[in-house]
Structure formats: structure tokens, C-alpha cells
Design a protein around this motif. Sequence first.
Motif, PDB file in Angstrom:
ATOM      1  N   HIS A 292      13.094  -4.532  29.821  1.00 35.35           N
ATOM      2  CA  HIS A 292      13.895  -4.954  30.973  1.00 35.35           C
ATOM      3  C   HIS A 292      15.193  -4.138  31.045  1.00 35.35           C
ATOM      4  CE1 HIS A 292      15.103  -8.737  33.495  1.00 35.35           C
ATOM      5  NE2 HIS A 292      15.065  -7.644  34.208  1.00 35.35           N
ATOM      6  N   LEU A 293      15.761  -3.817  29.895  1.00 37.03           N
ATOM      7  CA  LEU A 293      16.968  -2.998  29.874  1.00 37.03           C
ATOM      8  C   LEU A 293      16.674  -1.591  30.386  1.00 37.03           C
ATOM      9  CD1 LEU A 293      19.935  -2.633  29.184  1.00 37.03           C
ATOM     10  CD2 LEU A 293      19.275  -2.186  26.800  1.00 37.03           C
ATOM     11  N   VAL A 294      15.554  -1.020  29.986  1.00 37.00           N
ATOM     12  CA  VAL A 294      15.161   0.305  30.498  1.00 37.00           C
ATOM     13  C   VAL A 294      15.013   0.263  32.014  1.00 37.00           C
ATOM     14  CG1 VAL A 294      13.266   1.988  30.554  1.00 37.00           C
ATOM     15  CG2 VAL A 294      14.063   1.080  28.366  1.00 37.00           C
ATOM     16  N   GLU A 295      14.350  -0.784  32.510  1.00 42.52           N
ATOM     17  CA  GLU A 295      14.173  -0.916  33.963  1.00 42.52           C
ATOM     18  C   GLU A 295      15.517  -0.986  34.674  1.00 42.52           C
ATOM     19  OE1 GLU A 295      14.921  -3.535  36.919  1.00 42.52           O
ATOM     20  OE2 GLU A 295      13.677  -4.820  35.648  1.00 42.52           O
ATOM     21  N   HIS A 296      16.453  -1.772  34.143  1.00 41.87           N
ATOM     22  CA  HIS A 296      17.775  -1.901  34.762  1.00 41.87           C
ATOM     23  C   HIS A 296      18.536  -0.578  34.724  1.00 41.87           C
ATOM     24  CE1 HIS A 296      19.076  -6.139  35.782  1.00 41.87           C
ATOM     25  NE2 HIS A 296      17.792  -6.267  35.507  1.00 41.87           N
ATOM     26  N   LEU A 297      18.460   0.120  33.611  1.00 46.23           N
ATOM     27  CA  LEU A 297      19.155   1.408  33.510  1.00 46.23           C
ATOM     28  C   LEU A 297      18.634   2.386  34.556  1.00 46.23           C
ATOM     29  CD1 LEU A 297      19.310   1.777  29.630  1.00 46.23           C
ATOM     30  CD2 LEU A 297      21.265   1.505  31.160  1.00 46.23           C
ATOM     31  N   ALA A 298      17.310   2.410  34.737  1.00 41.04           N
ATOM     32  CA  ALA A 298      16.741   3.318  35.734  1.00 41.04           C
ATOM     33  C   ALA A 298      17.182   2.936  37.145  1.00 41.04           C
ATOM     34  CB  ALA A 298      15.215   3.316  35.630  1.00 41.04           C
ATOM     35  N   MET A 299      17.132   1.644  37.474  1.00 36.66           N
ATOM     36  CA  MET A 299      17.493   1.214  38.824  1.00 36.66           C
ATOM     37  C   MET A 299      18.988   1.378  39.093  1.00 36.66           C
ATOM     38  SD  MET A 299      14.744   0.313  40.454  1.00 36.66           S
ATOM     39  CE  MET A 299      15.174  -0.836  41.770  1.00 36.66           C
ATOM     40  N   SER A 300      19.800   1.373  38.045  1.00 38.70           N
ATOM     41  CA  SER A 300      21.248   1.514  38.248  1.00 38.70           C
ATOM     42  C   SER A 300      21.633   2.890  38.768  1.00 38.70           C
ATOM     43  CB  SER A 300      21.992   1.231  36.942  1.00 38.70           C
ATOM     44  OG  SER A 300      21.852   2.303  36.021  1.00 38.70           O
ATOM     45  N   THR A 301      20.728   3.864  38.679  1.00 40.17           N
ATOM     46  CA  THR A 301      21.042   5.224  39.139  1.00 40.17           C
ATOM     47  C   THR A 301      20.837   5.391  40.638  1.00 40.17           C
ATOM     48  OG1 THR A 301      18.781   6.082  38.840  1.00 40.17           O
ATOM     49  CG2 THR A 301      20.239   6.107  36.909  1.00 40.17           C
ATOM     50  N   LEU A 302      20.175   4.427  41.275  1.00 36.73           N
ATOM     51  CA  LEU A 302      19.844   4.585  42.682  1.00 36.73           C
ATOM     52  C   LEU A 302      21.065   4.322  43.560  1.00 36.73           C
ATOM     53  CD1 LEU A 302      16.405   2.736  42.898  1.00 36.73           C
ATOM     54  CD2 LEU A 302      16.852   5.133  42.383  1.00 36.73           C
ATOM     55  N   PRO A 303      21.191   5.063  44.632  1.00 38.15           N
ATOM     56  CA  PRO A 303      22.258   4.757  45.596  1.00 38.15           C
ATOM     57  C   PRO A 303      21.883   3.520  46.397  1.00 38.15           C
ATOM     58  CG  PRO A 303      20.860   6.483  46.468  1.00 38.15           C
ATOM     59  CD  PRO A 303      20.353   6.207  45.077  1.00 38.15           C
TER      60      PRO A 303
END
Length: 492
Positions: A42-53
Amino acid sequence: MHHDLVDGVPVIWTETPGPLEATLMFGCGLKDETFRTLGVTHLVEHLAMSTLPRLHFDHNASVSLSITDFTCTGRPEQVVDFLARVCAALTALPLERIEQEAGVLAAEGSGVADPVTAELLSIRYGTQGLGLASFNGPGADRIPLDAVRETVARHFHAGNAVLALTGPPPEGLRLPLPPGPRTARAPHPAPRTTRSSWHRADVPGPGLLLSCSLDDQAMLLAAHVLSQRLTDTARHQLGLSYDVDGTAVFVGPGRGERSIQLDVREGQEQRVAELLWHEAVRLATEEPTEAELADEREAAREFLTDPRTADLEVAERAADLLFGETHLDGETKLALQAEVTPAQVREAFAAAMETALLLVPCGVERLTLGRPDGSALPAGGCSERTALPVGSQYRPPLLARARSGAARKVRLVVNADGAWWQDEEGLIHGFPFTEVVGVEVQEGGRMLQGLGNCFVPVASELFAGLGRAIATIDAAVPEALCYPASALRATG
């Protein structure tokens, strides 16, 4: 249904009305974690989504028991951009944002399964694999950085991904993920509880868990018949419940779990739990009627032939491809169900009932129930011990014992092999050090979590003079399993 390959990632797609929907799936989820790394996917998923504008179309990401997916719905060019950004983020996660995203996870506080199913899975499998569903773990801020890196390298690559689309692959579609082999899937840990029993936990309503094959259409029909009977009785006739729900959980090739759970009106927990069990026993001992099966077949036909479910069909086919499962399309399922007899439904359900776990809310003090064969349904627990082992014994502080008769029953034993304690009701809990999956390091104490869905509180507020016990624990448990209490946990 169509198959393509984009940048080494299989693409499954079908034509449906409406905007283009995309689901990029990875074959990893909570069951691939350990107690010590719980929440890392879940942390990996959040880190990836945090990069999106900021994006002005529907998009999301989620982690389930077995799958992590990234989804969006929009114009073809929006889908192309979203998928490219997600893949790029997964190849270069912003690890400097771990602290912020750990806080977001703590605020989100969501689970990967409903609380009843999660607790039942933990009873079945212990603190491992699917059994991790009911646990919070050490906390998102205690996930080791190496675990984040290892999870990305092991799971988030082209060899462990599938893309599902509700239209043809749009022009310019790229999935720039690193290459990798199809993830080797070790067999799921064997269940720790295989025989039928009843259990108590802090859940909103009763539930039933049954081991079976998810492809068995006789068992599927049985589950639907039971759900409808419970709806008719608990809701429509007695007014005790509003919702009867069911969950299918993939365990491995040819293995699965089906759960059935009900919400319940306050004060009626025991009555509904008994109703659930009695209806399950009735289905295991008496064949359903032809009319009941005909009704369930018609419901299945309405659902499976509805064009609005095409997106579910393509997602299911993609998931089966991801895990190497044989896919049964809607037409095949309906044909198989048409051949199922009432006797086969009863036989399938009776076999599953040998593994049945009945879960009841904490307010239910005692149940006297029988199995389909007439034997008593036993109460389950985290330990079969009836007495504490020999070892250094610790008791609550003298003042606590003076004030409370219950405190005088409490004992803690720590020896060279493990730790055990006797609670205020006289029940024994504990495990050997070889079954420790995590130790929270507290000031003046330790909280031990065991493999068998059990914990031992070696805590200074509960027991006096713990110096020797703490030294024994620290010497016996690998340092990698120890962690400080989460700074994100509410205090006071």
C-alpha cells in the motif's frame, strides 16, 4: 475478448459502450507481505500515485489481498498519459516522501477486506499470508526502507503485470516497466485451523468461512442459496438484519475461501449467529429445492449476460491470466450451473462445512451448537494449553492484585523457549520464540506477536519486575523482527 502485448505486458480488452476504462494489475497484495512489513504494498502504491499531477478524470489505485491495481476512466489520450506516468513512477519511486505517505496511510485506515472476513482469514491462517488481513502491523512509519525497495523489485515489473481495457489499446499506449520474470508464486501457507469451530472477536456481526474450490459451481450455488435463505429469514421475516453479504477469496490453484456475513440489530448478535449456523447445517443435511436452484440460475444469467458487467468480465479474465488460472467465461459458468443437481449442492456444501469457522461478536458469551454429524461445535482459541509452562513467572504489581480479584489470576511466564500468559478469565495464550513474527519495543516492556493469531503483552503496566524477561526476549528474537512503537498511533 482480445489479447495484445505492449512493452512485454499482456493486454486483455473487449469493446464496451462508454469511455475507456483501464486497470493495470500487478500480482501482489497483502498476502505477499509479512507482519513486520505489513502495509508495504500500500505504501508503494501511495508513493507512485503521489507523483501524479492534478488530473481531471476518474483515477484511483488500490491494494487487495492478492492484487495491486491502478485504474482510470477517460479519453484515450488521458488513459495513455495516466498509465505512462504510473509506470514511470514505479520505476523511480519518490522515497523521500515515505514519511508523508506513511502519515496518509495512517489517516486512511482502510483494510483490504471487510472486518468479518478479515478476522475469519486470520483465524484460519494465523499471522501470515491471507491471515494478515485483520492486523495493522507495526505501523506505516515502521516499514523498513529495504522492504519498499524489495517489494518494487520483486513485484512491480512487466512480468508480473496485466492491463485490462474496455476498448482497443489506444494509439501511443506505452507501459514502460522494467522487464522481469513472471513472479514465482510459492504455495500459500497451510491453514492453521482446518476443522469446524466457533470463535469470538470484536466484529460488527456474525460470519461463516468455508474452504472450497472457487470454480465449483455447486458450491457457488450453495452459497447463494444460503445467502437468500438468510435474507428471507433474518431480514424479511424477523427484522434482525439488513444486509447479507458474501466474499470469495483466492488462495491458490484449486483452493479458495467463501465467507458469508450479516450485519445485526444491536442486542440480537447471538440470535443471528445461531440462525446463520442452523441454516448452514440445514443446507449441509437437506437438499435445496429445484425452485431455489432455478431462481439462483436465473439471477446468475441476468448478471452474467448484462452488458454492463463486461468490464468485470475483462478484469476477471486479466486476473486469471496473472495468476495462471483457467478462466471460466459467463457462458461456461451458466452451462455448468445448468447441470448441477440439488444433491450435488448439498454434497459440496457438506464437504465445505467440515472446515467451517463461525465467528460471533464479543457480546455473544456462549454458544451451544452442533455440527452436521451431530457432534458439538467446539469453541476455538489461540492456544491449546490448559496450564502455563515452567519458567520465570511474573505477576501484576501488588497494588493491582489487592484492588482486583481478576488481576490475581493473571500470570506471565517467560523461559528459554518462549512466552505465555494467563488472562483474567484463566485462558492461556502464548507461543515459542520460533513463532514470533514481530516485537514492539516499549519503554520497560515488549509486545510479542505470534504466528498463531496471538500476542503476549510483556508490559510494565501489567507485570512487575520484567528485567530478566526482557533480556530473555531480546536475546531470543532476531533484531529484524523488533521495532519501536509507531509514532502515528493515537495516544492518550
